[in-house]
Design a protein around this motif. Sequence first.
Motif, PDB file in Angstrom:
ATOM      1  N   GLY A 111       0.808  -1.219   0.000  1.00 33.02           N
ATOM      2  CA  GLY A 111       0.000   0.000   0.000  1.00 33.02           C
ATOM      3  C   GLY A 111       0.842   1.270   0.000  1.00 33.02           C
ATOM      4  N   LYS A 112       2.126   1.133   0.322  1.00 33.18           N
ATOM      5  CA  LYS A 112       3.080   2.229   0.101  1.00 33.18           C
ATOM      6  C   LYS A 112       4.048   1.723  -0.961  1.00 33.18           C
ATOM      7  N   PHE A 113       4.742   2.655  -1.634  1.00 29.55           N
ATOM      8  CA  PHE A 113       5.596   2.165  -2.720  1.00 29.55           C
ATOM      9  C   PHE A 113       6.670   1.221  -2.174  1.00 29.55           C
ATOM     10  N   TYR A 114       7.321   1.627  -1.073  1.00 29.89           N
ATOM     11  CA  TYR A 114       8.267   0.735  -0.386  1.00 29.89           C
ATOM     12  C   TYR A 114       7.701   0.416   0.994  1.00 29.89           C
ATOM     13  N   GLY A 115       7.863  -0.805   1.430  1.00 31.92           N
ATOM     14  CA  GLY A 115       7.305  -1.218   2.722  1.00 31.92           C
ATOM     15  C   GLY A 115       7.875  -0.431   3.890  1.00 31.92           C
ATOM     16  N   TYR A 116       9.151  -0.034   3.823  1.00 32.86           N
ATOM     17  CA  TYR A 116       9.782   0.660   4.946  1.00 32.86           C
ATOM     18  C   TYR A 116       9.107   1.993   5.252  1.00 32.86           C
ATOM     19  N   GLU A 117       8.397   2.554   4.260  1.00 30.14           N
ATOM     20  CA  GLU A 117       7.743   3.853   4.461  1.00 30.14           C
ATOM     21  C   GLU A 117       6.690   3.803   5.575  1.00 30.14           C
ATOM     22  N   HIS A 118       6.105   2.624   5.809  1.00 26.81           N
ATOM     23  CA  HIS A 118       5.118   2.496   6.891  1.00 26.81           C
ATOM     24  C   HIS A 118       5.738   2.787   8.252  1.00 26.81           C
ATOM     25  N   TYR A 119       7.057   2.579   8.346  1.00 29.15           N
ATOM     26  CA  TYR A 119       7.718   2.627   9.653  1.00 29.15           C
ATOM     27  C   TYR A 119       8.651   3.822   9.790  1.00 29.15           C
ATOM     28  N   GLY A 120       8.649   4.700   8.793  1.00 28.49           N
ATOM     29  CA  GLY A 120       9.497   5.890   8.851  1.00 28.49           C
ATOM     30  C   GLY A 120      10.985   5.571   8.850  1.00 28.49           C
ATOM     31  N   LEU A 121      11.373   4.451   8.246  1.00 33.46           N
ATOM     32  CA  LEU A 121      12.794   4.093   8.217  1.00 33.46           C
ATOM     33  C   LEU A 121      13.521   4.900   7.133  1.00 33.46           C
ATOM     34  N   GLU A 122      14.840   4.987   7.285  1.00 27.52           N
ATOM     35  CA  GLU A 122      15.673   5.642   6.284  1.00 27.52           C
ATOM     36  C   GLU A 122      16.799   4.686   5.914  1.00 27.52           C
ATOM     37  N   PRO A 123      16.476   3.647   5.150  1.00 29.42           N
ATOM     38  CA  PRO A 123      17.471   2.621   4.858  1.00 29.42           C
ATOM     39  C   PRO A 123      18.619   3.153   3.997  1.00 29.42           C
ATOM     40  N   ASP A 124      19.778   2.519   4.149  1.00 27.67           N
ATOM     41  CA  ASP A 124      20.928   2.871   3.314  1.00 27.67           C
ATOM     42  C   ASP A 124      20.867   2.145   1.988  1.00 27.67           C
TER      43      ASP A 124
END
Length: 373
Positions: free
Chosen positions: A219-232
């Motif tokens: 439902g978000k383009f990248y899954g990490y966006e749900h959790y406010g992550l800032e992956p490298d």
Amino acid sequence: METYRRLPVSFLRGRGVYLYDQTGREYLDFVAGIAVNALGYAHPELTRVLRQQAQELLHVSNLFENPWQEELAQELLDVFWTEGKVFFCNSGAEANEAAIKLVRRYFYERGEQRYRIITFYNSFHGRTFGALSATAQEKVQKGFGPLLEGFDYAEFNNFDSVLKVLRKETAGVMVEVIQGEGGIREGQAEFLRKLQELCRAEGLLLVVDEVQTGVGRTGKFYGYEHYGLEPDIITLAKGLGGGVPIGALLAREEVAQAFKPGTHGSTFGGNPLACTAASVVVREVKKLLPHVERVGSYLISRLRELNVGEVRGKGLMVGLELEKECSELVLRALERGLILNCTAGKVLRLLPPLIVQEQHVDRAVEILRELLT
Ligand SMILES: *Cc1c(COP(=O)(O)O)cnc(C)c1O
């Protein structure tokens, strides 16, 4: 070779969310090639551009400039959290191999002796040796040792277990925000936030394996966006090409610098045909995100009404944990014209094409209700 336990049906064509077998029988598809056929089957725009591209140029070597890669990279980076660069390959395992290499190379360039990567029990990162070694599941690794050195396993959603395996050689953490093959197990927001903080504090690279969760699935383009992550670093594949094999590795600008000419490569990676397909998928999926969120919530609430087990997931990446093994149920659903998947023994996994509608959800839930009661 007998590497798959195959279901007794073969599909000859597809349209939208339906597949058709050799007798012309219609099946409602809630697996979508395991999260691959994001736009369903015979999507008009995807079909049109693929036909056109096939008439122009299928492949050109990475010895030459490639505007198809540049266009796709830009589309992917536009929704990545920061400036970055992209490497293209052909599958999820390959994207994760590239991620492992990039993590090691990054610290090599900095002159630091750090190479170990923390991964999680019950994860899945692919079947090649690096990805397999990262995959902390005995049933996947069994009989293939010795594995690649340099992985330390921690328990998913248990931050203390991460601290226990941290060493001075630790270079990164690789995680799925929702474990897919592992049974649609969601990372807890608090756990993921602590992982992010740990990475910042210790100078570790945070690698998010978005092979299943990426490209709109949740439902978000990248899954990490749900959790406010800032992956490298993130890795993509599965849904990216809508059925054409392609994988990608995205990295924050400074990290991506560690891959210099000659350090990594792929013959097929990012060829014009695959990039053309992926560019269409990415553009279409960006428009579909609110739809995925809405129909996904609907699917989850309809499954909860069944009251037959825990329902987990986000968007159209949904699991229903039953009390017993579900492979028999998958077979019976197939007989009723519904394609389902069973993972991690007891978890019914639903990954329909992202274009699925409420009416299809109603049909699938109805069949499930009949089979389960
Ligand atoms: C499927 C999957 C992979 C492996 O992808 P392949 O294309 O089969 O190599 C890696 N990571 C995750 C999270 C996956 O779901």
